[in-house]
Enzyme design. Structure first.
Site, PDB file in Angstrom:
ATOM      1  N   TYR A 151      27.915  58.920  68.873  1.00 24.69           N
ATOM      2  CA  TYR A 151      29.178  59.028  69.598  1.00 24.69           C
ATOM      3  C   TYR A 151      28.996  58.858  71.098  1.00 24.69           C
ATOM      4  O   TYR A 151      29.947  58.595  71.818  1.00 24.69           O
ATOM      5  CB  TYR A 151      29.859  60.376  69.309  1.00 24.69           C
ATOM      6  N   LYS A 189      18.297  61.033  57.985  1.00 22.56           N
ATOM      7  CA  LYS A 189      18.220  59.815  57.176  1.00 22.56           C
ATOM      8  C   LYS A 189      16.898  59.150  57.550  1.00 22.56           C
ATOM      9  O   LYS A 189      16.851  57.994  58.010  1.00 22.56           O
ATOM     10  CB  LYS A 189      19.452  58.935  57.488  1.00 22.56           C
ATOM     11  N   ASP A 233      22.642  61.638  52.368  1.00 26.51           N
ATOM     12  CA  ASP A 233      23.379  61.296  51.140  1.00 26.51           C
ATOM     13  C   ASP A 233      23.166  62.378  50.074  1.00 26.51           C
ATOM     14  O   ASP A 233      24.098  62.777  49.372  1.00 26.51           O
ATOM     15  CB  ASP A 233      22.991  59.900  50.618  1.00 26.51           C
ATOM     16  N   ASP A 290      29.612  65.718  61.619  1.00 23.71           N
ATOM     17  CA  ASP A 290      31.059  65.525  61.651  1.00 23.71           C
ATOM     18  C   ASP A 290      31.583  65.377  60.222  1.00 23.71           C
ATOM     19  O   ASP A 290      32.577  65.990  59.817  1.00 23.71           O
ATOM     20  CB  ASP A 290      31.354  64.255  62.469  1.00 23.71           C
ATOM     21  N   ASP A 331      33.414  68.627  57.489  1.00 26.38           N
ATOM     22  CA  ASP A 331      34.723  68.514  56.835  1.00 26.38           C
ATOM     23  C   ASP A 331      34.585  68.647  55.324  1.00 26.38           C
ATOM     24  O   ASP A 331      35.429  69.256  54.665  1.00 26.38           O
ATOM     25  CB  ASP A 331      35.397  67.179  57.190  1.00 26.38           C
TER      26      ASP A 331
END
Ligand code: NAD
Length: 356
Positions: A141, A191, A223, A247, A251
């Protein structure tokens, strides 16, 4: 203790729920002999309407002087025009940056009486009690270059995922420290099979683990972590990860609880200063009706007491009172089943306060 708390109620239901969290903090202050002073400032849409800026300088200055900040929510249809010069959400980015907040904490602990509200089966939800620690100021970001590029007739776009060693160190350190009084289990999510920034993340996490021999450290690919959040959420204790993965995973983790109205969050930086807010937005569909669930904001106030003011006992009293009122069947509209009595925002808070 004397503490100065700035409130940023913001838009929609933000002011409704923040006012309830302040009521609870005042009761705690009275009960435990503390003096809390409150100062209200502007952020979000209301700040744009009043000053033209989503985070006026005066608001940021007040927060910089405070011991902690309690935020409501920002945004709403009134400020959604894509051509608008300023958007309410810019206030959130500006306050995080202005206060140097690099870690976002989201505890996820569904209440057994509300297990029905979760999209997962009740047996999967049993025993779930974890906290996600998301890096907030690095990664995709914020990395540069971040731009569109024209190549003759074609166009490309690039984002950059960059992490510095010190950014990884400070968030891992926080994760290990948070795990110590809990189940002593940190899951670092990356990752590393594909991303070089993740390999650095894993390398530093492993190296730092040597300083925390009594804490268990796992490395899990993002994942797999996304899958385990729905297949075995009770297997997590402290989950720590970089900005983008965090992020998405926060959620996913939030929906396990079944209602947006219940979950608190904290954003922390250097020192004790922190920003505390419910994870939900401004809920324009129910704003001004007095029916919003105030528990996310009230539990954020408990986090404020624990992390910024070192008042762990007072925080636990609020959390226990919330647990008890939920066990006793107190329900706001978002968590009520058909036929159950529905309490207003104010009545929900009364039920918490009665038990403090
Ligand atoms: P939302 O969280 O505001 O609402 C989603 C749904 O959950 C709505 O049906 C709402 O009524 C319900 N809900 C949320 N909080 C509740 C509560 N405390 N009690 C009862 N019900 C509750 O998300 P949204 O509708 O996607 O966004 C609305 C606005 O909020 C948008 O402008 C968005 O940009 C903004 N937003 C702000 C923040 C923030 O301030 N941190 C976070 C997310 C969204």
């Amino acid at each position: 203790m004397n503490a100065h708390i700035v409130t940023l109620p913001g838009d929609g239901i933000g002011p409704d729920v923040t006012a309830q969290a302040v009521r609870v903090l005042q009761v705690i202050a009275g009960k435990f002999g503390h003096t809390f002073s409150f100062e209200q400032q502007l952020i979000g849409g209301i700040a744009i309407d009043t000053t033209g800026m989503a985070l006026p300088r005066e608001s940021l200055d007040a927060c910089l002087e405070a011991d902690a900040v309690l935020l409501g929510a920002v945004g709403g249809p009134k400020w959604d025009d894509p051509r608008a010069k300023t958007r309410p959400e810019e206030g959130l980015l500006a306050i995080r940056k202005g206060l140097g907040l690099y870690a976002n904490l989201r505890p996820v602990k569904p209440h057994p009486a509300l297990a029905f509200a979760s999209p997962l089966r009740e047996e999967k939800i049993k025993g779930v009690d974890f906290i996600v620690v998301r890096e907030l100021t690095g990664g995709l970001y914020f990395g540069t270059p971040k731009e569109r590029r024209q190549h003759g007739d074609h166009v490309s776009a690039v984002d950059t995922m960059e992490y510095h060693d010190y950014e990884i160190r400070r968030i891992m350190d926080l994760a290990f420290k948070l795990a110590a009084p809990r189940k002593k289990h940190v899951t670092s999510v990356d990752k590393a099979n594909v991303l070089v920034s993740s390999r650095l993340w894993r390398e530093i996490a492993t190296e730092m683990h040597a300083d925390y021999p009594d804490i268990k450290l796992d490395h899990v690919l993002v994942d797999t972590a996304a899958m385990r959040l729905v297949t075995s959420p009770a297997s997590f204790d402290v989950v720590v990860t970089e900005n983008t993965f965090g992020d998405i995973l926060t959620d996913e983790a939030a929906v396990l609880v079944g209602s947006m109205g219940l979950l608190p969050s904290a954003s922390l930086g250097k020192g004790k200063m922190g920003l505390y807010e419910p994870i939900h937005g401004s809920a324009p569909d129910i704003a001004g009706q007095g029916i919003a669930n105030p528990l996310g904001s009230i539990l954020s106030a408990a986090m404020l007491l624990r992390h910024s003011l070192d008042l762990a006992q007072e925080a636990a009293v609020i959390e226990q009172s919330v647990n008890e009122m939920l066990s006793a069947g107190c329900r706001s509209a978002d968590i009520a089943r058909p036929g159950e009595t529905v309490l207003t925002t104010m009545q929900m808070t009364d039920e918490v306060i009665r038990r403090i």
